[in-house]
Design a protein around this motif. Structure first.
Motif, short mmCIF file in Angstrom:
data_model
loop_
_atom_site.label_atom_id
_atom_site.label_comp_id
_atom_site.label_asym_id
_atom_site.label_seq_id
_atom_site.Cartn_x
_atom_site.Cartn_y
_atom_site.Cartn_z
N SER A 1 0.83 -1.21 0.00
CA SER A 1 0.00 0.00 0.00
C SER A 1 0.86 1.25 0.00
O SER A 1 0.35 2.34 0.21
CB SER A 1 -0.94 0.01 1.21
N SER A 2 2.18 1.08 -0.26
CA SER A 2 3.07 2.23 -0.27
C SER A 2 4.19 2.04 -1.27
O SER A 2 4.48 0.91 -1.70
CB SER A 2 3.68 2.45 1.12
N GLY B 1 -5.34 5.28 -1.81
CA GLY B 1 -5.07 6.35 -2.78
C GLY B 1 -5.73 6.18 -4.13
O GLY B 1 -5.75 7.11 -4.93
N GLU C 1 -5.42 7.44 -8.81
CA GLU C 1 -4.47 8.54 -8.89
C GLU C 1 -3.13 8.17 -8.25
O GLU C 1 -2.06 8.55 -8.73
CB GLU C 1 -5.04 9.80 -8.23
N TYR C 2 -3.19 7.44 -7.17
CA TYR C 2 -1.96 6.99 -6.50
C TYR C 2 -1.17 6.07 -7.42
O TYR C 2 0.04 6.24 -7.60
CB TYR C 2 -2.31 6.30 -5.19
N ALA D 1 0.57 7.71 -10.31
CA ALA D 1 1.80 8.42 -9.93
C ALA D 1 3.00 7.49 -9.83
O ALA D 1 4.15 7.95 -9.84
CB ALA D 1 1.59 9.16 -8.61
N LEU D 2 2.76 6.17 -9.73
CA LEU D 2 3.86 5.21 -9.59
C LEU D 2 4.41 4.72 -10.92
O LEU D 2 5.45 4.06 -10.96
CB LEU D 2 3.41 4.01 -8.76
#
Length: 216
Positions: free
Chosen positions: A119-120, A144, A147-148, A151-152
């Motif tokens: 989750s990170s 997230g 969108e999260y 970003a990765l």
């Protein structure tokens, strides 16, 4: 303790079969088999049977033995003992919501592919260093959402995700359009109320809707 290329390729082939992996909780083998047949008939052939009930392993084994044309994995794998028992029950792959050191050690040595959860960014990087290029992203919504994960893509282009947790028919396309998402996991295709009622036609209809979704 690393993720081998051979098992990574096997996992990639499994995930490529479907845009949606049903996340299933079964209280008995009979309903597990019936629900799995309905999902298969609706076009979803990769299933995750979660180890959340006392009957989960029995149900998983029954689905493996009695439902043709599906690839069955074990989900909610939390400890090394789960790895061993799920493999004995016939699981073709293993999924965890997280990635503890003990579980990574056991999962990476299992004879079947193992997909840990993150989750990170830090968790994803640690797995990537061990050779893992697929991870469950959980809980996707609270962690997230699309969108999260978007970003990765630039910093971690070789890591691909299966978002699970808060994924629905409505928001699944927002995940599936991303370059680093290969499939999504969701319980909406086989909700507990339909399983308890034995509404296999209803589950098949939900599966048909989900199977029509496309990953990028």
């Amino acid at each position: 303790m690393s993720f081998t290329l051979a098992k990574t390729e096997r996992l990639a082939a499994i995930l490529a079969q479907t845009p949606v992996i049903p996340v299933l909780t079964f209280d008995d083998a009979k309903s597990g088999v019936a629900a799995s047949k309905a999902l298969r008939d609706g076009g979803l052939t990769v299933l995750e049977v979660t180890l959340r009930t006392p009957q989960a392993l029995e149900a998983l084994h029954a689905v493996v033995q009695e439902v043709e044309g599906v690839t069955v994995g074990a989900g909610t794998v939390l400890e090394p003992e789960h790895v061993e028992k799920a493999v004995r029950a016939g699981a073709s792959f293993l999924i965890s919501p997280g990635s503890s050191p003990r579980l990574i050690a056991a999962g990476s040595e299992a004879p079947v592919p193992f997909m840990p959860g993150v989750s990170s960014v830090t968790e994803a990087m640690k797995l990537w260093e061990k050779g893992a290029t697929f991870a469950k992203f959980f809980p996707a919504g609270p962690a997230g959402g699309p969108e999260y994960l978007k970003a990765l893509v630039a910093p971690l282009p070789s890591v691909h995700f299966v978002p699970t947790g808060g994924v629905t028919l409505a928001n699944a396309p927002s995940y599936l359009k991303l370059k680093n998402v290969v499939a999504v996991g969701g319980s909406w295709v086989a909700p507990q109320e339909l399983i308890e009622r034995g509404d296999w036609a209803g589950i098949e209809a939900l599966a048909r809707e989900a199977a029509a979704l496309k990953a990028r």
